[in-house]
Design an enzyme around this catalytic site. Structure first.
Site, mmCIF file in Angstrom:
data_model
loop_
_atom_site.group_PDB
_atom_site.id
_atom_site.type_symbol
_atom_site.label_atom_id
_atom_site.label_comp_id
_atom_site.label_asym_id
_atom_site.label_seq_id
_atom_site.Cartn_x
_atom_site.Cartn_y
_atom_site.Cartn_z
ATOM 1 N N GLU A 83 33.842 47.155 35.624
ATOM 2 C CA GLU A 83 33.607 47.336 37.452
ATOM 3 C C GLU A 83 34.706 47.319 38.009
ATOM 4 O O GLU A 83 34.752 47.178 38.880
ATOM 5 C CB GLU A 83 32.240 46.621 37.614
ATOM 6 C CG GLU A 83 32.992 44.971 37.851
ATOM 7 C CD GLU A 83 31.655 44.555 38.862
ATOM 8 O OE1 GLU A 83 31.862 44.049 39.671
ATOM 9 O OE2 GLU A 83 30.665 44.452 37.748
ATOM 10 N N HIS A 133 22.560 36.866 31.121
ATOM 11 C CA HIS A 133 23.983 37.251 32.335
ATOM 12 C C HIS A 133 23.727 36.146 33.142
ATOM 13 O O HIS A 133 22.983 35.663 33.560
ATOM 14 C CB HIS A 133 23.632 38.854 32.738
ATOM 15 C CG HIS A 133 23.660 38.969 33.840
ATOM 16 N ND1 HIS A 133 25.669 38.961 33.681
ATOM 17 C CD2 HIS A 133 24.040 39.407 35.396
ATOM 18 C CE1 HIS A 133 26.886 39.583 34.929
ATOM 19 N NE2 HIS A 133 25.357 39.553 36.098
ATOM 20 N N CYS A 142 27.311 45.020 36.456
ATOM 21 C CA CYS A 142 27.656 43.698 35.013
ATOM 22 C C CYS A 142 27.189 44.452 33.448
ATOM 23 O O CYS A 142 26.712 43.834 32.721
ATOM 24 C CB CYS A 142 27.198 43.020 35.552
ATOM 25 S SG CYS A 142 28.222 41.675 36.851
#
Length: 410
Positions: A81, A240, A113
């Protein structure tokens, strides 16, 4: 034929800052440190950017290959990103500085992400379809935070780094379970980067979206794998990790939705099956598209693996997209990961003082996207550079000439 991650390595930066020190300097509520569950965060120098992070993560993996094996890399894909151009992907720089052959697909993917998982799953599909024996893909999740959102609760979690993965047909680190994927995506403005120098968003909205996606992507996974059960199907779970405390809260939410139990039982299960994936994040912070894969490295490096183990993995990207998928890691995969020495690299970072951190943050504006011309003089932070980069053969940003980035080896 199995497809998945054959080898993995993380670049965790060469400098760091203590989170407690930052809380005190910013006058942040110290009680919220317990929710973050963080100790330190990695910090990129002004001569580092997503390209240098990506190359420095991938180079040890590429150097371990024979010339013939390198020629079998037919795809380089970077999930990020932190792109540096609206058209030109950073994968072109990566391919060049790693000395890879030209008979190769090269591109960049973006979804906050989730980008690292988008890159991994795309590469796995390409390799599964390739008629070339021994074909491989190089997948890199690489990011560099914008100028830290000073005096906000975002700042302590903003990390720096990359994770590189070789994808092929000898997936000792993670053999993907084919077809075992659950997805949940929708439009939400939770976090965003509307300008190169700005990260913004609504932290509460982001937390709620993350938790909703975790529950619903796991339910979608169970529709694909009807026999799956949260507490018995997976030896470990990998999440994550924007910050470790977020994962702990999310897992409690998932257990309440899927397999209710007493709080003490849920906490014990978390400590056994989930907590090992958080140990690197506690020291490095949020590295965006690479965060899930740093969590994978952490888990593989910190749990006993005397036999193959099935993992459940959850990927989330703001905006938003999510995926719950599974795969199997082996003892050989643990040995391959241990060879990379990620824990030692984390321990070897330079501990910045707060004045050094402030200076580095100010100068980092010059490495963002959109810079037309700039020379990267390291004299302002010479002590850090000489100790951590000089003579180490790491890629650093040297100059930008008419938007074209030029790099050199330290």
């Amino acid at each position: 034929m199995s497809v998945g991650i054959e080898a993995i390595n993380a670049y965790v930066g060469r400098a760091c800052l203590g989170v407690r020190e930052l809380f005190e300097a910013r006058g942040l509520d110290a009680r919220r440190m317990a929710n973050l569950m963080m100790e330190r965060k990695s910090v990129n120098l002004p001569c580092e950017d997503p390209v240098t992070n990506a190359v420095n993560a991938a180079r040890p993996l590429v150097q371990a290959l024979s010339p013939a094996e390198r020629e079998k890399i037919e795809l380089v894909v970077v999930g990020t990103e932190s792109g540096l151009d609206f058209g030109k992907p950073i994968s072109t720089y990566v391919q060049d500085h790693l000395g890879l052959g030209r008979r190769c697909r090269s591109f960049e993917v973006k979804h906050a992400c989730y980008g690292g998982t988008a890159a991994l799953q795309t590469a796995a599909a390409v390799i599964a379809a390739s008629p070339v024996p021994g074909a491989r893909a190089l997948v890199i999740a690489a990011d560099a935070s914008s100028v830290a959102a000073r005096a906000t609760y975002w700042e302590p979690s903003q990390g720096a780094g990359a994770v590189a993965m070789l994808v092929g047909n000898d997936p000792q680190v993670l053999a993907l379970d084919p077809g075992a994927n659950g997805y949940h995506s929708f439009e939400v403005m939770d976090t965003l980067r509307p300008r190169p120098d700005l990260e913004a968003g609504d932290s509460d909205l982001s937390l709620m979206a993350y938790m909703e996606c975790l529950v619903h992507s796991f339910r979608a996974y169970r529709e694909r794998v009807p026999a799956a059960e949260l507490t018995t199907s997976f030896d470990h779970l990998v999440f994550h990790t924007p910050f470790a405390g977020m994962v702990k809260g999310a897992y409690r939410r998932l257990r309440r939705a899927e397999s209710p139990a007493a709080p003490a039982e849920i906490d014990a299960d978390f400590a056994t099956r989930v907590e090992p994936c958080l140990r690197y994040a506690v020291q490095v912070g949020n590295i965006y598209s690479a965060s899930l894969y740093l969590a994978l490295c952490s888990l593989v490096d910190h749990v006993p693996l005397d036999a193959p183990k099935r993992l459940g993995l959850f990927s989330y990207g703001s905006g938003c997209a999510s995926e719950f998928y599974s795969g199997v890691v082996t003892p050989a995969g643990r040995r391959r990961s241990a060879e990379r020495g990620i824990a030692a690299a984390i321990a070897d970072r330079y501990p910045l003082s707060l004045p050094e951190y402030e200076l580095i943050s100010d100068l980092s504006l010059h490495r963002m996207a959109g810079v037309r011309d700039h020379a990267y003089d390291t004299s302002a932070y010479v002590d850090v550079y000489e100790r951590q980069f000089a003579g180490r053969g790491l890629l650093v940003l040297d100059k930008v000439v008419d938007f074209h980035r030029r790099y050199r080896w330290s």
